[in-house]
Motif scaffolding. Structure first.
Motif, mmCIF file in Angstrom:
data_model
loop_
_atom_site.group_PDB
_atom_site.id
_atom_site.type_symbol
_atom_site.label_atom_id
_atom_site.label_comp_id
_atom_site.label_asym_id
_atom_site.label_seq_id
_atom_site.Cartn_x
_atom_site.Cartn_y
_atom_site.Cartn_z
ATOM 1 N N ALA A 145 14.379 1.283 0.100
ATOM 2 C CA ALA A 145 14.326 0.446 -1.102
ATOM 3 C C ALA A 145 13.885 1.240 -2.329
ATOM 4 O O ALA A 145 14.455 1.080 -3.416
ATOM 5 N N LEU A 146 12.886 2.102 -2.153
ATOM 6 C CA LEU A 146 12.402 2.911 -3.280
ATOM 7 C C LEU A 146 13.486 3.858 -3.786
ATOM 8 O O LEU A 146 13.639 4.040 -5.003
ATOM 9 N N LEU A 147 14.234 4.449 -2.880
ATOM 10 C CA LEU A 147 15.328 5.338 -3.290
ATOM 11 C C LEU A 147 16.441 4.543 -3.982
ATOM 12 O O LEU A 147 16.995 4.990 -4.995
ATOM 13 N N ALA A 148 16.754 3.375 -3.459
ATOM 14 C CA ALA A 148 17.782 2.528 -4.075
ATOM 15 C C ALA A 148 17.373 2.122 -5.492
ATOM 16 O O ALA A 148 18.210 2.118 -6.409
ATOM 17 N N GLU A 149 16.095 1.798 -5.682
ATOM 18 C CA GLU A 149 15.598 1.439 -7.013
ATOM 19 C C GLU A 149 15.778 2.576 -8.018
ATOM 20 O O GLU A 149 15.931 2.341 -9.209
ATOM 21 N N ARG A 150 15.775 3.805 -7.527
ATOM 22 C CA ARG A 150 15.940 4.977 -8.383
ATOM 23 C C ARG A 150 17.407 5.371 -8.531
ATOM 24 O O ARG A 150 17.705 6.428 -9.066
ATOM 25 N N ASP A 197 12.413 10.687 -7.129
ATOM 26 C CA ASP A 197 13.391 10.885 -8.202
ATOM 27 C C ASP A 197 14.328 12.052 -7.874
ATOM 28 O O ASP A 197 15.541 11.962 -8.084
ATOM 29 N N LEU A 198 13.777 13.126 -7.346
ATOM 30 C CA LEU A 198 14.584 14.288 -6.981
ATOM 31 C C LEU A 198 15.587 13.939 -5.881
ATOM 32 O O LEU A 198 16.773 14.262 -5.992
ATOM 33 N N LEU A 199 15.131 13.272 -4.829
ATOM 34 C CA LEU A 199 16.030 12.899 -3.741
ATOM 35 C C LEU A 199 17.127 11.959 -4.233
ATOM 36 O O LEU A 199 18.292 12.089 -3.835
ATOM 37 N N LYS A 218 0.834 -1.202 0.000
ATOM 38 C CA LYS A 218 0.000 0.000 0.000
ATOM 39 C C LYS A 218 0.869 1.253 0.000
ATOM 40 O O LYS A 218 0.620 2.201 -0.756
ATOM 41 N N TYR A 219 1.902 1.284 0.848
ATOM 42 C CA TYR A 219 2.797 2.441 0.899
ATOM 43 C C TYR A 219 3.499 2.622 -0.450
ATOM 44 O O TYR A 219 3.573 3.739 -0.974
ATOM 45 N N LYS A 220 3.980 1.541 -1.026
ATOM 46 C CA LYS A 220 4.656 1.635 -2.326
ATOM 47 C C LYS A 220 3.708 2.149 -3.404
ATOM 48 O O LYS A 220 4.122 2.919 -4.273
ATOM 49 N N SER A 221 2.442 1.759 -3.333
ATOM 50 C CA SER A 221 1.478 2.266 -4.324
ATOM 51 C C SER A 221 1.260 3.768 -4.138
ATOM 52 O O SER A 221 1.107 4.502 -5.116
ATOM 53 N N GLU A 222 1.265 4.236 -2.882
ATOM 54 C CA GLU A 222 1.154 5.685 -2.644
ATOM 55 C C GLU A 222 2.379 6.412 -3.196
ATOM 56 O O GLU A 222 2.264 7.500 -3.761
ATOM 57 N N MET A 223 3.535 5.807 -3.061
ATOM 58 C CA MET A 223 4.770 6.443 -3.532
ATOM 59 C C MET A 223 4.914 6.372 -5.058
ATOM 60 O O MET A 223 5.738 7.062 -5.643
ATOM 61 N N ALA A 224 4.067 5.572 -5.702
ATOM 62 C CA ALA A 224 4.069 5.506 -7.161
ATOM 63 C C ALA A 224 3.225 6.623 -7.784
ATOM 64 O O ALA A 224 3.312 6.858 -8.997
ATOM 65 N N GLU A 225 2.433 7.306 -6.954
ATOM 66 C CA GLU A 225 1.641 8.425 -7.463
ATOM 67 C C GLU A 225 2.580 9.544 -7.910
ATOM 68 O O GLU A 225 3.705 9.671 -7.419
ATOM 69 N N ALA A 270 18.399 11.815 -7.241
ATOM 70 C CA ALA A 270 19.351 12.608 -8.022
ATOM 71 C C ALA A 270 20.217 13.472 -7.114
ATOM 72 O O ALA A 270 21.438 13.557 -7.298
ATOM 73 N N LEU A 271 19.609 14.104 -6.126
ATOM 74 C CA LEU A 271 20.367 14.947 -5.193
ATOM 75 C C LEU A 271 21.400 14.153 -4.404
ATOM 76 O O LEU A 271 22.441 14.692 -4.018
ATOM 77 N N SER A 272 21.131 12.873 -4.169
ATOM 78 C CA SER A 272 22.037 12.056 -3.364
ATOM 79 C C SER A 272 23.417 11.907 -4.002
ATOM 80 O O SER A 272 24.376 11.564 -3.322
ATOM 81 N N HIS A 273 23.518 12.189 -5.278
ATOM 82 C CA HIS A 273 24.811 12.082 -5.972
ATOM 83 C C HIS A 273 25.624 13.371 -5.887
ATOM 84 O O HIS A 273 26.813 13.360 -6.203
ATOM 85 N N GLN A 274 24.978 14.467 -5.450
ATOM 86 C CA GLN A 274 25.684 15.746 -5.412
ATOM 87 C C GLN A 274 25.575 16.463 -4.072
ATOM 88 O O GLN A 274 26.254 17.456 -3.871
#
Length: 132
Positions: A121-126, A91-93, A76-83, A95-99
């Motif tokens: 896990a969601l951030l790692a997938e991105r 995606d922004l976080l 359920k949480y992952k489905s909310e984060m897919a919105e 990308a920012l994690s590299h700089q």
């Protein structure tokens, strides 16, 4: 630079960077002016917190101790984060994690029983660069 997944209110790691609170509500009894100085967070960002309904599902799953219920909360949480808005935030976080040095977190004591574990896990997938 990288992103850390942290427990809000815990001591900050050296060079941790900006701390983002991915929680539904601010800490109780703490003046807003002291959120950062008490290591809660620098920026409140509830957009990545579970909805109230989903949080209730997590609490029921933890109370029951049934792994299948915890897994259902995760879905359920992952489905909310897919919105759209949440997905773009992730995606922004990532990308920012590299700089930039930054961290995201929640109040829960045990990450294994918190939305932080799914957020990690969601951030790692991105492709986020994550520091333990």
């Amino acid at each position: 630079m990288a992103i850390r997944i942290v427990r809000l209110g815990s001591d900050r790691a050296p060079d941790e960077g900006l701390r983002i609170g991915t929680v539904r509500r601010p800490p109780r009894g703490v003046p807003k002016a002291e959120f950062a100085s008490q290591n809660w967070y620098d920026v409140w960002y509830p957009n990545l917190a579970p909805s109230v309904e989903t949080m209730k599902q997590a609490q029921a799953a933890l109370a029951s101790g049934v792994p299948a219920q915890w897994a259902a909360f995760g879905r359920k949480y992952k489905s909310e984060m897919a919105e759209a808005d949440a997905s773009r935030s992730l995606d922004l976080l990532a990308a920012l994690s590299h700089q930039s040095a930054l961290s995201v977190g929640c109040y829960c004591e045990d990450e294994a029983h918190c939305h932080r574990s799914f957020l990690r896990a969601l951030l790692a997938e991105r492709g986020a660069k994550i520091v333990d």
